[in-house]
Design a protein around this motif. Structure first.
Motif, PDB file in Angstrom:
ATOM      1  N   SER A  21       0.897  -1.101  -0.129  1.00  0.00           N
ATOM      2  CA  SER A  21       0.053   0.125   0.007  1.00  0.00           C
ATOM      3  C   SER A  21       0.804   1.142   0.144  1.00  0.00           C
ATOM      4  CB  SER A  21      -0.919  -0.138   1.161  1.00  0.00           C
ATOM      5  OG  SER A  21      -1.670  -1.159   1.507  1.00  0.00           O
ATOM      6  N   ASP A  22       2.108   1.222   0.626  1.00  0.00           N
ATOM      7  CA  ASP A  22       2.825   2.283   0.699  1.00  0.00           C
ATOM      8  C   ASP A  22       4.186   1.928   1.286  1.00  0.00           C
ATOM      9  OD1 ASP A  22       3.771   4.981   0.844  1.00  0.00           O
ATOM     10  OD2 ASP A  22       2.724   5.451   2.770  1.00  0.00           O
ATOM     11  N   PHE A  23       5.160   2.670   0.977  1.00  0.00           N
ATOM     12  CA  PHE A  23       6.841   2.275   1.399  1.00  0.00           C
ATOM     13  C   PHE A  23       7.375   3.409   1.594  1.00  0.00           C
ATOM     14  CE2 PHE A  23      10.682   1.283  -1.209  1.00  0.00           C
ATOM     15  CZ  PHE A  23      11.435   0.751  -0.213  1.00  0.00           C
ATOM     16  N   ARG A  24       8.114   3.501   2.678  1.00  0.00           N
ATOM     17  CA  ARG A  24       8.941   4.744   2.856  1.00  0.00           C
ATOM     18  C   ARG A  24      10.294   4.023   3.663  1.00  0.00           C
ATOM     19  NH1 ARG A  24       6.569   5.483   8.372  1.00  0.00           N
ATOM     20  NH2 ARG A  24       8.567   5.759   9.468  1.00  0.00           N
ATOM     21  N   TYR A  42       3.853  -1.034   4.196  1.00  0.00           N
ATOM     22  CA  TYR A  42       2.477  -0.890   4.591  1.00  0.00           C
ATOM     23  C   TYR A  42       1.620  -1.712   3.663  1.00  0.00           C
ATOM     24  CZ  TYR A  42       4.345   3.012   7.175  1.00  0.00           C
ATOM     25  OH  TYR A  42       5.228   3.779   8.032  1.00  0.00           O
ATOM     26  N   GLY A  43       0.707  -2.536   4.274  1.00  0.00           N
ATOM     27  CA  GLY A  43      -0.460  -3.170   3.436  1.00  0.00           C
ATOM     28  C   GLY A  43      -0.740  -4.193   4.254  1.00  0.00           C
TER      29      GLY A  43
END
Length: 139
Positions: free
Chosen positions: A70-73, A98-99
């Motif tokens: 969903s997201d990556f940082r 994230y996910g």
């Protein structure tokens, strides 16, 4: 292959630098150091370059593996030496994914391929700093 970057003094402690892509960026020092705090700091940009290089690898590898997140940082921390010339002697790179139902095995493989094989900036950092990495999963 070689890259050319032109950096032009803009007055005070400000510099404008181009990139082989044609994009421009502004560099400046903090107001405490006599700058206007109007641009990116050169040393911190090195940390951004490290995260960007590895992040590009990881995203490309995950795409090939058909892994969805969903997201990556990436949080990157650099510890400077006490004496001049100050440089990063220790760097920590934290990968945050994230996910739901994240494929941790494939994500770990993608990160390790970047860290150990593909990211040239990571290899450059290893020449002067102790680099540690960690992976964090969030749902």
């Amino acid at each position: 292959m070689s890259d050319k970057v032109v950096t032009h003094w803009k007055g005070a402690l400000q510099f404008e630098s181009d990139n082989p892509s044609g994009k421009m960026l502004m560099m400046d020092a903090s107001s405490e150091s006599g700058g206007y705090n109007s641009g990116l700091r050169p040393k911190a940009m090195m940390l951004s370059s490290l995260a960007g290089c590895s992040g590009l690898d990881v995203v490309a590898i995950l795409k090939k593996m058909k892994v969805k997140v969903s997201d990556f940082r990436i949080d990157t921390y650099g510890e400077l030496t006490d004496e001049h010339p100050k440089y990063y002697h220790a760097v920590s790179v934290e990968y945050h994914f994230y996910g739901f139902e994240l494929d941790q095995e494939k994500i770990e493989k993608a990160v390790n391929l970047s860290v150990d094989k593909y990211c040239g900036v990571m290899e450059m950092f290893r020449q002067f700093a102790k680099v540690t990495t960690s992976i964090h999963y969030h749902s």
